[in-house]
Scaffold this active site. Structure first.
Site, short mmCIF file in Angstrom:
data_model
loop_
_atom_site.label_atom_id
_atom_site.label_comp_id
_atom_site.label_asym_id
_atom_site.label_seq_id
_atom_site.Cartn_x
_atom_site.Cartn_y
_atom_site.Cartn_z
N TYR A 195 39.82 37.26 21.63
CA TYR A 195 38.74 37.02 22.59
C TYR A 195 38.19 38.36 23.03
CZ TYR A 195 36.39 35.65 26.95
OH TYR A 195 35.48 35.46 27.96
N ASP A 205 39.54 46.60 21.05
CA ASP A 205 39.30 46.00 22.35
C ASP A 205 40.62 46.05 23.12
OD1 ASP A 205 38.79 44.54 24.59
OD2 ASP A 205 38.05 42.76 23.55
N LYS A 250 40.02 45.22 33.05
CA LYS A 250 41.22 44.77 33.73
C LYS A 250 41.94 45.88 34.51
CE LYS A 250 41.36 40.50 31.27
NZ LYS A 250 41.10 40.14 29.90
C1 LIG Z 1 39.63 39.70 29.43
C2 LIG Z 1 39.18 40.23 28.14
C3 LIG Z 1 37.83 40.50 27.88
C4 LIG Z 1 36.72 40.13 28.84
O1 LIG Z 1 36.81 40.81 30.04
P1 LIG Z 1 36.04 40.21 31.34
O2 LIG Z 1 36.24 41.27 32.37
O3 LIG Z 1 36.71 38.91 31.63
O4 LIG Z 1 34.62 40.05 30.95
C5 LIG Z 1 37.49 41.12 26.70
N1 LIG Z 1 38.43 41.43 25.80
C6 LIG Z 1 39.73 41.17 26.00
C7 LIG Z 1 40.73 41.58 24.97
C8 LIG Z 1 40.16 40.55 27.17
O5 LIG Z 1 41.45 40.26 27.33
#
Ligand SMILES: *Cc1c(COP(=O)(O)O)cnc(C)c1O
Length: 425
Positions: free
Chosen positions: A141, A236, A264
């Site tokens: 994701y 990511d 995060k």
């Molecule tokens: C949480 C997450 C996102 C999205 O971040 P948001 O701050 O919720 O938009 C993107 N990539 C990864 C790997 C994530 O865990």
């Protein structure tokens, strides 16, 4: 129950009563808890019930909830200004810290969410290469930008289909979806499409299909294929950053991506995201280069203060080692309790992230994740909740431990788990 009445009120004015889908408890059933307060390893719901928290706001709260140093930094920043929409010293300090801690960052730009970070990284990779195709992996994701809400097409090496209504087929048609940990599939893909691929985006440790570790050679192969074909490799690390290791998964596995997305933990609970990487790529961003990107609240002083204070805590000597060891104790203990109760179960951890699986061994692919017994997870989840332990309300999420979790919280969790596993068997 106050959560129940709040949920009823919420559903009248907010779709499904929540501001992000997983919060609705649809996967596990029942009424979502409304929370009021958090401190250290604990949460209190609207009915004043206390829980040991293994969600950590889905990752950010690595230092524990309401850490005094973070709260103080936020209060201090807020008392000076809430927003300027202009540069500040604190955002330079945060950028310097990120470039120092994350091995592949020459430069970094701050945004306000992980979604914004990945969306920008994709645009930047396309602008830099002049190519359109991007490659992602099933089960990873990367936030909810159109180009990334894509599922696999009907055959191998075909273009993707939208995984959400509202995403144009034409947009999804530029995204290819491959199997995580499938190195030979990747090789075939690059043989066929190398010159068209702008970027490969990957969670270097997959944390959005429960927890799946990269198979030996998978990330190395990715790096090699991207280098050879001129595609931009995007790690990511929105979730893995400062969790899998201080320098993220790239530090732990010794692989240098071209671009990295963060989020995060770098906001410590407030909205901060970042995209960074190779200087020659980062210099393509506006106003230096032709790739447009902007944000009214980017580098917000209050959010940056929370992020900086959190990063200062996580980069203290011994922080990562200690939290990793507590997380290991948790998963080893859970697996032992399940075994005693005769429940088919496995668990693993890396850094302060962990996965629990109602399956005989940790999954290595999206297909194996799908083989986990979801019905059993749901019963386990609710039983643990009744014991005051809050796991993520879905079988497909990673768990998080914070620095505030210690032996007493692990012991209490394992005693609860003993009872819950026995009831399952
Ligand atoms: C949480 C997450 C996102 C999205 O971040 P948001 O701050 O919720 O938009 C993107 N990539 C990864 C790997 C994530 O865990």
């Amino acid at each position: 129950m106050k959560s129940e009445s709040l949920f009823e009120r919420a559903q009248r004015v907010i779709p499904a009563g929540v501001n992000s889908p997983v919060r609705a408890f649809r996967a596990v059933g029942g009424v979502p808890l409304f929370f009021e307060r958090a401190s250290g390893a604990y949460l209190w719901d609207a009915d004043r019930r206390r829980y040991i928290d293994y969600v950590g706001s889905w990752g950010p709260m690595v230092a524990g909830h309401s850490h005094p140093a973070v709260v103080e930094a936020v209060q201090e920043a807020a008392s000076r200004a809430l927003s300027f929409g202009a540069p500040t010293e604190a955002e330079v300090e945060l950028a310097e810290m990120l470039c120092r801690l994350v091995p592949s960052l020459d430069q970094v730009r701050l945004v306000s969410s992980g979604t914004e970070a990945t969306m920008t990284a994709i645009r930047l990779a396309r602008g830099f290469t002049g190519r359109s195709v991007i490659v992602k992996f099933e089960g990873c994701y990367h936030g909810h930008a159109d180009a990334l809400l894509v599922k696999a097409g009907s055959g191998a090496l075909t273009y993707g289909h939208p995984s959400s209504a509202g995403v144009p087929a034409e947009t999804a048609a530029h995204t290819m979806v491959m199997d995580y940990n499938d190195s030979s599939g990747l090789k075939a893909l690059f043989q066929e499409k190398a010159g068209q691929i702008a970027a490969v985006i990957v969670e270097p440790v997959a944390g959005n299909m429960n927890l799946v570790l990269p198979a030996p050679g998978f990330l190395e192969g990715l790096r090699e294929q991207c280098t050879r074909s001129g595609a931009v490799l995007i790690f990511d690390e929105v979730m893995t950053g400062f969790r899998v290791a201080l320098g993220g998964a790239q530090a732990r596995y010794g692989i240098r991506p071209d671009l990295t997305t963060l989020g995060k933990v770098i906001g410590g609970g407030l909205p901060v995201g970042a995209v960074g990487g190779r200087r020659d790529i980062m210099q393509k961003i506006a106003p230096l280069g032709p790739v447009y990107q902007a944000g009214t609240l980017s580098g917000n002083p209050v959010a940056v203060a929370a992020g900086l204070a959190t990063l200062k805590l996580v980069s203290q000597p011994g922080f990562q080692h200690r939290i990793e060891s507590i997380t290991q104790q948790l998963v080893t203990g859970l697996a032992a309790e399940a075994r005693k109760a005769g429940v088919i179960f496995s668990a693993q951890s890396i850094g302060s992230m962990f996965g629990i699986y109602f399956r005989d061994a940790p999954p290595r692919s999206f297909a194996e994740v799908m083989q986990c017994d979801r019905e059993r997870f749901n019963r386990f989840f609710h039983a643990m909740l009744d014991h005051g332990v809050y796991f993520a309300p879905s079988a497909y999420e990673t768990g998080f431990v914070s620095a505030a979790h210690d032996r007493p919280e692990i012991e209490t969790t394992l005693v609860a788990a003993r009872d819950c596993f026995e009831r399952l068997s």
